[in-house]
Design a protein around this motif. Structure first.
Motif, PDB file in Angstrom:
ATOM      1  N   THR A   1       0.840  -1.189   0.000  1.00  0.00           N
ATOM      2  CA  THR A   1       0.000   0.000   0.000  1.00  0.00           C
ATOM      3  C   THR A   1       0.875   1.239   0.000  1.00  0.00           C
TER       4      THR A   1
ATOM      5  N   LEU B   1       2.243  -4.812  -5.043  1.00  0.00           N
ATOM      6  CA  LEU B   1       1.457  -3.607  -4.735  1.00  0.00           C
ATOM      7  C   LEU B   1      -0.023  -3.860  -4.972  1.00  0.00           C
ATOM      8  N   GLN B   2      -0.831  -3.561  -3.959  1.00  0.00           N
ATOM      9  CA  GLN B   2      -2.271  -3.776  -4.042  1.00  0.00           C
ATOM     10  C   GLN B   2      -3.068  -2.475  -4.060  1.00  0.00           C
ATOM     11  N   SER B   3      -2.636  -1.481  -3.296  1.00  0.00           N
ATOM     12  CA  SER B   3      -3.392  -0.239  -3.171  1.00  0.00           C
ATOM     13  C   SER B   3      -2.500   0.953  -3.510  1.00  0.00           C
ATOM     14  N   LEU B   4      -2.977   1.803  -4.434  1.00  0.00           N
ATOM     15  CA  LEU B   4      -2.218   2.976  -4.860  1.00  0.00           C
ATOM     16  C   LEU B   4      -3.113   4.204  -4.759  1.00  0.00           C
TER      17      LEU B   4
ATOM     18  N   THR C   1      -2.831  -5.291 -11.945  1.00  0.00           N
ATOM     19  CA  THR C   1      -2.235  -5.912 -10.755  1.00  0.00           C
ATOM     20  C   THR C   1      -2.771  -5.322  -9.460  1.00  0.00           C
ATOM     21  N   LEU C   2      -3.397  -4.147  -9.511  1.00  0.00           N
ATOM     22  CA  LEU C   2      -3.845  -3.464  -8.307  1.00  0.00           C
ATOM     23  C   LEU C   2      -5.272  -3.854  -7.945  1.00  0.00           C
ATOM     24  N   THR C   3      -5.571  -3.799  -6.642  1.00  0.00           N
ATOM     25  CA  THR C   3      -6.941  -4.033  -6.180  1.00  0.00           C
ATOM     26  C   THR C   3      -7.647  -2.720  -5.834  1.00  0.00           C
TER      27      THR C   3
ATOM     28  N   ILE D   1      -7.373   1.715  -6.420  1.00  0.00           N
ATOM     29  CA  ILE D   1      -6.738   2.911  -6.971  1.00  0.00           C
ATOM     30  C   ILE D   1      -7.570   4.113  -6.565  1.00  0.00           C
TER      31      ILE D   1
END
Length: 563
Positions: A232, A253-256, A276-278, A280
């Protein structure tokens, strides 16, 4: 010739035969060794007894301990585990302890884990850590410690996990942790700048998982992107506009979250395409409609939020709308739920006129909710192109043209209209074309007896809700023709009287009747006694509990399950 004294000759005679083979010096050495061993064991027993006493004192202060053991299992089986155990964990989280209470820990030199979070512990209390050289995990979040406390913590060379969230520690204090060779996990709530990044980079074993940063240089942002365990990250007001590429396709990386940043549309598309992210979140970011893409099937993204970006509501619907199964519109806010992975996509900003015609792109939508101010009463005619709609809730004024569009929805099952509408009786009559319409709810609307005359022709209805409507007893007569109606709810319709129950009793399939208001009494319930299909009645108002119970007792189907 040398002769042994009589006492020694007596000892030699009494000594067991197997010991006579050893010399006196050897025997004395053996006895000394045995005495040392027994002394050490006695010292260990005293130490263990003291640990148990300390554990009891910790328990009296609402804390808890965990014990470790040593030695082979046969020793534990033969002598028990008491003297082969030692305290390795003390948990004092949120137990109202103070600095003086920590003095109990000075004798626990084998302690490996300590949690004193949520207490009024200051830098002074942390001085006890100097006597705990084996400490591996330490939690001091939500305490009173500051940078000076980190100076003490920085001497714990075995420390692997440290939690300092919600304290008075600043990023300048992180410099004291640079000499911890084994520190792998550092949990903090700091928003670091370039200075903080330099201190974090000096920790040789640190594996960042969460980071919030502000005004970082592109070089330091690339260092952050290289962290192999990063999950994160929040980036606020970064320098430059080419750093975003470093985060594309990050494996962990999951949260941006990005705020007040200049990001190119091409960079945003690459981030979305990497899939790839969960999560954004974009806030005050320069991304426009050209930076959006349709979410790929089977994607990982679960939440995508755009707040005050350069994207438009129309462009947002045009790109994301085709795969949305739920559309939710409120003032300054649009929410879509994607059909491929049920991702929640939110757009925040000023709703402009380009929004409404682009609703036509939401061709997969099954549910639609609108509570926004419309530029005109007929702008929702574009709903007619959403042939998959089954559930519609409109909390804003519409007219007959919109009702005609809704009537053309072959799968529409539930329609809820809230507030004053500019719909004529003929407009409700159009709904007869919606053959799958089961539920109609009219809340705080101007629905009157003339409207009920047309609603009474909707033979597919199984549930009807009338709330805050100026309808009369005569209007209820029109509902008798609803041969499939199973549920009726009447709430705060002040012009109704007990005579309305006389007409309600004629509904051939009514099973559930609920209502609220001061216009009904026990006398009116008499008309409902013995209804063959009615299963349950719930009313609030002047109707008494005995009157309601008497009605239920008269119903042959009361309390029986429906299938």
């Amino acid at each position: 010739m040398f002769t042994l004294p009589c006492s020694l000759r007596l000892v030699s005679v009494l000594m067991p035969r197997f010991l006579r083979q050893f010399g006196l010096r050897t025997l004395l050495l053996f006895c000394t060794l045995a005495a040392v061993c027994f002394g050490l064991w006695r010292s260990h027993m005293t130490w263990v007894d003291r640990q148990h006493a300390i554990a009891q004192q910790i328990g009296e202060k609402n804390g808890s301990v965990r014990w470790g053991t040593w030695g082979p299992s046969w020793l534990h089986d033969a002598f028990g585990s008491r003297y082969f155990s030692y305290i390795i964990t003390v948990d004092w989280q949120h137990k109202l302890i103070i600095n003086q209470d920590l003095e109990l820990l000075r004798e626990l030199t084998s302690l490996e884990e300590l949690d004193v979070a949520g207490n009024r512990i200051s830098n002074k209390g942390l001085e006890v850590l100097g006597d705990l050289p084996h400490l591996r995990r330490l939690a001091v979040w939500r305490t009173l410690i500051s940078d000076q406390g980190l100076k003490t913590i920085g001497k714990l060379k075995q420390l692997e996990v440290l939690d300092i969230q919600r304290t008075d520690i600043t990023e300048q204090g992180l410099r004291y942790l640079g000499g911890l060779p084994k520190l792998k996990v550092l949990r903090h709530s700091l928003e670091v700048t370039d200075e903080g990044i330099e201190h974090l980079a000096a920790m040789p074993s640190l594996r960042l998982t969460t980071l919030s940063c502000r005004t970082l240089s592109e070089e330091n942002l690339r260092w952050v992107a290289q962290q192999p365990k990063l999950q994160t990250v929040t980036i606020v007001a970064p320098q430059g506009n080419r750093w975003a590429e470093a985060f594309v396709g990050h494996p962990t990386l999951q949260s941006l979250t990005i705020a007040f940043a200049d990001i190119q549309d091409a960079q945003m598309r690459k981030i979305l395409e990497a899939n790839t992210l969960t999560e954004i979140d974009l806030l005050n970011v320069s991304v426009s409609d050209a930076g959006l893409i349709a979410l790929p099937p089977g994607g990982k993204l679960q939440r995508f939020q755009l707040m005050n970006t350069k994207t438009t509501p129309g462009g947002f619907l045009k790109v994301i709308g085709p795969t949305a199964v739920r559309v939710h519109i409120e003032p300054g806010w649009i929410t879509l739920f994607d059909k491929n992975n049920n991702a929640k996509i939110e757009w925040y900003g000023r709703l402009t006129d380009d929004l409404w015609p682009n609703l036509a792109h939401c061709t997969s939508a099954k549910q639609f909710y609108c509570q926004a101010k419309l530029p005109a009463e007929d702008v929702l005619t574009s709903l007619g192109s959403q042939k998959e709609l089954t559930n519609v809730f409109i909390h804003c004024p519409i007219n007959d043209r919109v009702m005609e569009a809704l009537a053309g929805l072959s799968k529409l099952e539930i329609l809820r209209l809230h507030g004053q509408q500019n719909i004529s009786p003929a407009g409700y009559g159009l709904l007869a074309k919606a053959k799958c319409l089961k539920t109609l709810s009219l809340l705080k609307s101007e629905t009157n007896d003339q409207h009920l005359a047309e609603i009474g022709k909707l033979q597919s209805l199984t549930s009807l809700v009338l709330s805050g409507c100026p309808i009369r007893d005569q209007g209820i007569q029109h509902l008798v023709s609803l041969s499939n109606l199973e549920g009726l709810r009447l709430v705060n319709c002040p012009l109704l009287t007990d005579d309305a129950f006389r007409e309600i009793a004629k509904l051939p399939k009514l099973q559930f009747l609920t209502g609220k208001g001061q216009c009904f009494s026990d006398a009116g319930l008499q008309h409902l006694h013995g209804m063959p299909t009615l299963r349950d009645v719930q009313f609030k108002g002047y109707i008494s509990s005995p009157g309601l119970q008497a009605l239920r007792d008269s119903l042959p189907m009361a309390g029986k399950a429906s299938y």
